[in-house]
Structure formats: structure tokens, C-alpha cells
Design an enzyme around this catalytic site. Structure first.
Site, PDB file in Angstrom:
ATOM      1  N   LYS A  35       9.591  -0.390   1.981  1.00 19.36           N
ATOM      2  CA  LYS A  35       8.325   0.607   3.252  1.00 19.36           C
ATOM      3  C   LYS A  35       9.284   0.790   4.736  1.00 19.36           C
ATOM      4  O   LYS A  35       9.224   2.105   4.929  1.00 19.36           O
ATOM      5  CB  LYS A  35       7.393  -0.513   3.589  1.00 19.36           C
ATOM      6  CG  LYS A  35       6.416   0.308   4.647  1.00 19.36           C
ATOM      7  CD  LYS A  35       5.071  -0.380   4.777  1.00 19.36           C
ATOM      8  CE  LYS A  35       5.129  -1.685   6.396  1.00 19.36           C
ATOM      9  NZ  LYS A  35       4.276  -1.981   6.631  1.00 19.36           N
ATOM     10  N   ARG A  45       0.921  -1.486  -0.467  1.00 24.83           N
ATOM     11  CA  ARG A  45       0.010  -0.031  -0.185  1.00 24.83           C
ATOM     12  C   ARG A  45       0.467   1.405   0.127  1.00 24.83           C
ATOM     13  O   ARG A  45       0.211   2.661  -0.072  1.00 24.83           O
ATOM     14  CB  ARG A  45      -1.288  -0.098   1.017  1.00 24.83           C
ATOM     15  CG  ARG A  45      -2.397  -0.964   1.049  1.00 24.83           C
ATOM     16  CD  ARG A  45      -2.911  -0.558   2.386  1.00 24.83           C
ATOM     17  NE  ARG A  45      -2.139  -2.023   3.440  1.00 24.83           N
ATOM     18  CZ  ARG A  45      -2.693  -2.131   4.864  1.00 24.83           C
ATOM     19  NH1 ARG A  45      -3.669  -1.592   5.012  1.00 24.83           N
ATOM     20  NH2 ARG A  45      -2.393  -2.952   5.066  1.00 24.83           N
TER      21      ARG A  45
END
Ligand code: UD1
Ligand code: CA
Length: 493
Positions: free
Chosen positions: A26, A19
């Protein structure tokens, strides 16, 4: 080793972080001057674990390079396929250097707000209760998406149930697992060997270890942490949330240390910034890197400082400063751009639309307006007139300019380096100085002014200027308020 020093810390960072929609792993996204992973490692480092292992998978090379870059002692262990948090820990424990026994702490790499204090509380409870596992839990107003902590009638932890595997009654529980644990290493290994992927996601859940240990009759304890510490990052909206929370924590820390921060909501600073008591930071200010602000200094509004030192009582307003040293009682801005190697002495001034680079500006010397000062050494009490340029670059090499004490550089002087101007010398406004100026001399380099009388009326007949000229001629005198006179003196002050 401290009292409760764990044998190993396992940081989970193999997940894809889909996402984030990012080419950057990330856990390498940064908030307040450090990667998410860097924040987690900074929190675990004081625990003095014998081994710190980061489980990597997606974009693993980026993470391995980053660990080297930040000089971390942590080693990366590759989890080839992301088969679940339980599988990740199993993979970490298989790595040869992780010992078979002792306490194993597990933390996710994407929860940067966890504090050493909470981890210490977790370890203390784990040791004192002689538990097989101790969970860090948190009460959330909105527990959606988290694993719920199920407790028995006696209040003891029975299991963690993932949202997707939970019934309505379980989903109503607000106490959640944070993915932060302390385990007895040997019992963790044994339990992990029994974890299956028989669940909604088809993954090996680390959370299942808790239920297994409880059914074995082992002690499972829990410690609660404030919600903010357990915030994780799954997308860029949450990245902004944790950044705000980290900013609040840093800014609050400095206010408690005696720093006035007039608008905390618009003040941003990194974890390496240091500020002395009685400094004042005004709104819209960002302090990055190893910036240090001394007592009594005032920075802002509207400043960005990186790796910059601001001395006692100095003032910096609406300016951008990179690797600069701003002396005590000196004055910078508004609209100044201080680039690396800039060093201002006590009481020096750099004013509006001035750019400096690799420039030493001595005590009480001033560069007040519209100038470029590059590769320069300026003595004390010297004034650099408006629009002076230190012409330091010949297209191939950079050259140095040396200006002495008590010098007056006239406005619009071009100082063509390499060149030296001696103590007490002057340069006339508008001069191009390409030869050294001896101490006490006036250097003047420009043509004699020539006035072509009547040119405007002849060449621009009928224009407003011609009309004005005619009117002036009719009166027989020059307009005494004309702004063109008296503009010749050496430099503006
Ligand atoms: C996990 C917990 C959940 C808890 C929540 C807290 C499980 C099954 N669930 O859920 O109870 O409330 O964290 O945030 O543990 N990872 C790996 N390898 C894998 C899978 C994950 O390294 O194979 C890493 C991820 O990169 C991440 C961490 O483990 O850093 C957590 O994984 P994630 O899939 O985000 O678990 P959640 O669904 O958030
Ligand atoms: Ca998560």
C-alpha cells in the site's frame, strides 16, 4: 541536530492494506511522483532524527527495495505478525540501533499529506510542555472509524478510544487521533510493556499508551492539524482523494510563486517539478519528474512533459515530451512527440505529427510537419520539408545523420543514415538520399516523370475520372486549378 531533533522516527507500514486489492504494498502506491511512504519520509527528513525506522511486514521486500531505490537513510524493521500498532512500535524500539531515550516520533506510512511544519509544531509543543506524549489530533466533520480523543473537564487529554470500543457519547466526539505522536522514548517503552490486547480487535493498541500515561499522572499534550494533512489511504478511492489534495497543494504553491495556471483542476504535477514566475500552464497538462519550465514559457493545453526543460518564452501545445530540452522562444506542437535526447535550439520549431529522438535541432531550424527525426544533428536556420524521414535504423544498428546550416530538405526526403548534408545544400522532394551531399549542392534522386496520355479513358472507361478527362479534352485544355501542378518544389515551408 536541530533544537527539537528526535532520537527516532518510527514509520508504521506493516499492515496488509487489504482494501487496496493490490500486489503492490500500500505505502508504495504513488501520488504526484512519489510513493506514499516517500511523501511521509520527505516530511520527516528535515526533522533530522538520529534514526528513521520503517516497520514492515506485508510485502516487506518491496518496501526494503524501495527504500534503497529512493536512497533513504531509513532502515526497515520486520514485524513478523501484525499484532497491532502498539506491537509495531514495540518491535521498532527493540531494534538494536534505536536508542533508549530521547524523543520518538511515530507516523503512519499511509498518510502522505502530513507536513514538516505540523511535525515541528508537534515537537515544539512536546518539548515546551515537558510531556510524556504529545498527540497530533484533528477535528473531522465525519470522525467515523477513527480513535476519538477523550478530554477531561480541565480540557486535558485523558485517553484515545477506538471507534469499535467506544460508547455513543464517545463516538459523538469529532476530535480524532491521527496516529501521529511524539513520545518520551523511555516512558513509551515502559508503557508499551503494559499494553494488552484486551479490546474489540484483539490487538495491542498504541493508543492505549495514552490512557496508561495519563493514569500514571504523566503530562499528555495535544496539537491540532488541518484535516487534509491527516487523510490516510485505505483504498483506491482515498488514494485518488489524497492525490487530488497533493495536486492542489503543489499547484497552489506554484501559483503563489508567480506561475499562471489557467485551470488548476486539470493540471497535475509532481513534487520535483520546478517553474519560474510568469510561466503559463494551460488546462489538461501533466508535468512529471524533474521537468523545469522557465519564465515566460507557455505549456498546454493538453501536454504531458516528463523530465523536460522548457526555455524562456517557448510554447508547447498538445504534445508529449520525454527527457527533452526545448530551447528559448521555440515552438512545439500541436501533436508533437519529443523523445529522450531531443534538444531544440533557440527559436526552433517542431510541428504537427513530428516525432524526434536523440535529435539536436539548431537555432531557428524547423521540422514543421509529419516527420521522424531520429539520431540527428541539424544545424541552424535549416528547414526540413513535410514527411521527411531520418532513416536511422538498418534493422541491426542505429546510425547518425548530420545536416548543416541553411539547408532545405525537400518534402518526402528519405535520409538514409549514416549520411551528411552540407551547409546550404538542397534535396529535391521525394528523394532517397543515401550518399553525402556537399555544401551548396542540390541532391536529386528520382526517375523522370512519364505521362501515358489517354490511359484513364482507355483503361477506366465510364468512370467519373474518365468522364472528367473527356470533359477536359472537350475543352481542349487542362483545368488550370488542378491541384497536381506545382507540387515539385523543394520542401514545404
Ligand atoms: C489508527 C489508530 C486510530 C487513529 C487512526 C488514524 C490505533 C489502535 N488506532 O487506527 O486511533 O484514529 O489510526 O488513521 O492505533 N500497522 C503496523 N502493524 C500493525 C498494525 C498496524 O505496522 O500490527 C500500521 C498500518 O500499516 C498503518 C498504521 O499502522 O500504517 C495504522 O494501522 P491501522 O490498522 O490502519 O489503524 P487504524 O485502524 O487506522
Ligand atoms: Ca488506517
Amino acid at each position: 541536530m536541530t533544537d527539537h531533533a528526535p532520537a527516532a522516527v518510527v514509520v508504521l507500514a506493516a499492515g496488509e492494506g487489504k482494501r487496496m486489492k493490490s500486489g503492490l504494498a500500500k505505502v508504495l502506491h504513488a501520488i504526484c511522483g512519489r510513493s506514499l511512504l516517500g511523501h511521509v519520509l520527505a516530511a520527516t527528513e528535515p526533522l533530522k532524527a538520529a534514526h528513521t525506522v520503517v516497520v514492515v511486514g506485508h510485502l516487506r521486500d518491496q518496501i526494503t527495495d524501495h527504500l534503497a531505490e529512493i536512497g533513504s537513510d531509513a532502515t526497515a524493521v520486520v514485524q513478523e505478525e501484525q499484532l497491532g500498532t502498539g506491537h509495531a512500535v514495540r518491535t521498532a524500539l527493540k531494534a538494536a540501533h534505536v536508542p533508549g531515550e530521547g524523543t520518538v516520533v511515530v507516523v503512519p506510512g499511509d498518510a502522505p499529506l502530513i507536513t514538516t511544519e505540523s511535525l515541528r509544531a508537534l515537537l515544539a509543543e512536546h518539548t515546551n510542555s515537558a510531556a510524556a506524549a504529545t498527540l497530533l489530533t484533528s477535528e473531522l466533520s465525519n470522525p467515523h472509524g477513527y480513535g476519538r480523543v477523550v478530554r477531561g473537564a480541565d480540557g486535558r487529554v485523558k485517553a484515545i478510544v477506538e471507534e469499535r470500543d467506544a460508547d455513543d457519547a464517545t463516538r459523538a466526539i469529532c476530535e480524532v487521533g491521527t496516529s501521529i505522536y511524539a513520545f518520551d522514548g523511555a516512558r513509551l517503552r515502559a508503557a508499551l510493556a503494559r499494553v494488552t490486547n484486551d479490546n474489540a480487535q484483539g490487538e495491542e493498541y498504541l493508543t492505549d499508551v495514552i490512557g496508561l500515561l495519563v493514569s500514571d499522572g504523566e503530562i499528555v499534550s495535544a496539537v491540532s492539524a488541518p484535516e487534509v494533512e491527516t487523510l490516510g489511504v485505505n483504498d483506491r478511492v482515498q488514494l485518488a482523494e489524497v492525490r487530488r489534495a497533493m495536486r492542489d497543494r503543489i499547484v497552489t504553491h506554484w501559483m503563489r510563486e508567480g506561475v499562471t495556471i489557467t485551470d488548476p483542476a486539470t493540471t497535475w504535477m509532481g513534487v520535483r517539478v520546478t517553474i519560474e514566475p510568469d510561466a503559463v500552464i494551460h488546462q489538461n497538462t501533466q508535468l512529471h519528474g524533474a521537468t523545469h519550465i522557465e519564465s515566460g514559457a507557455e505549456v498546454g493545453p493538453d501536454c504531458t512533459l516528463r523530465d523536460t526543460k522548457v526555455g524562456r518564452g517557448a510554447k508547447v501545445v498538445k504534445s508529449h515530451c520525454l527527457s527533452a530540452e526545448i530551447g528559448p522562444e521555440s515552438d512545439v506542437g500541436p501533436f508533437s512527440y519529443l523523445r529522450p535526447g531531443t534538444k531544440l535550439g533557440r527559436g526552433a520549431k517542431v510541428g504537427a505529427f513530428v516525432e524526434t529522438k536523440n535529435a539536436q535541432i539548431g537555432e531557428d531550424s524547423k521540422v514543421p510537419h509529419l516527420s521522424y527525426v531520429g539520431d540527428a544533428e541539424i544545424g541552424e536556420r535549416t528547414n526540413i520539408g513535410a514527411a521527411t524521414v531520418f532513416v536511422n535504423y538498418d534493422g541491426v544498428d542505429k546510425h547518425q545523420t548530420v545536416i548543416g546550416d541553411d539547408v532545405r530538405i525537400g518534402s518526402d526526403t528519405m535520409l538514409v543514415a549514416p549520411v551528411e548534408v552540407g551547409d546550404g545544400a538542397y534535396t529535391a522532394a521525394g528523394s532517397v538520399i543515401s550518399e553525402d551531399v556537399p555544401p551548396g549542392a542540390l541532391a536529386i534522386e528520382r526517375n523522370q516523370q512519364r505521362n501515358v496520355e489517354g490511359w484513364v479513358e482507355k483503361r477506366r472507361p465510364g468512370s467519373p475520372s474518365a468522364k472528367a478527362a473527356r470533359r477536359a479534352r472537350g475543352q481542349g485544355t487542362m483545368d488550370p486549378t488542378s491541384p497536381v501542378e506545382n507540387d515539385e518544389e523543394a520542401g514545404a515551408k
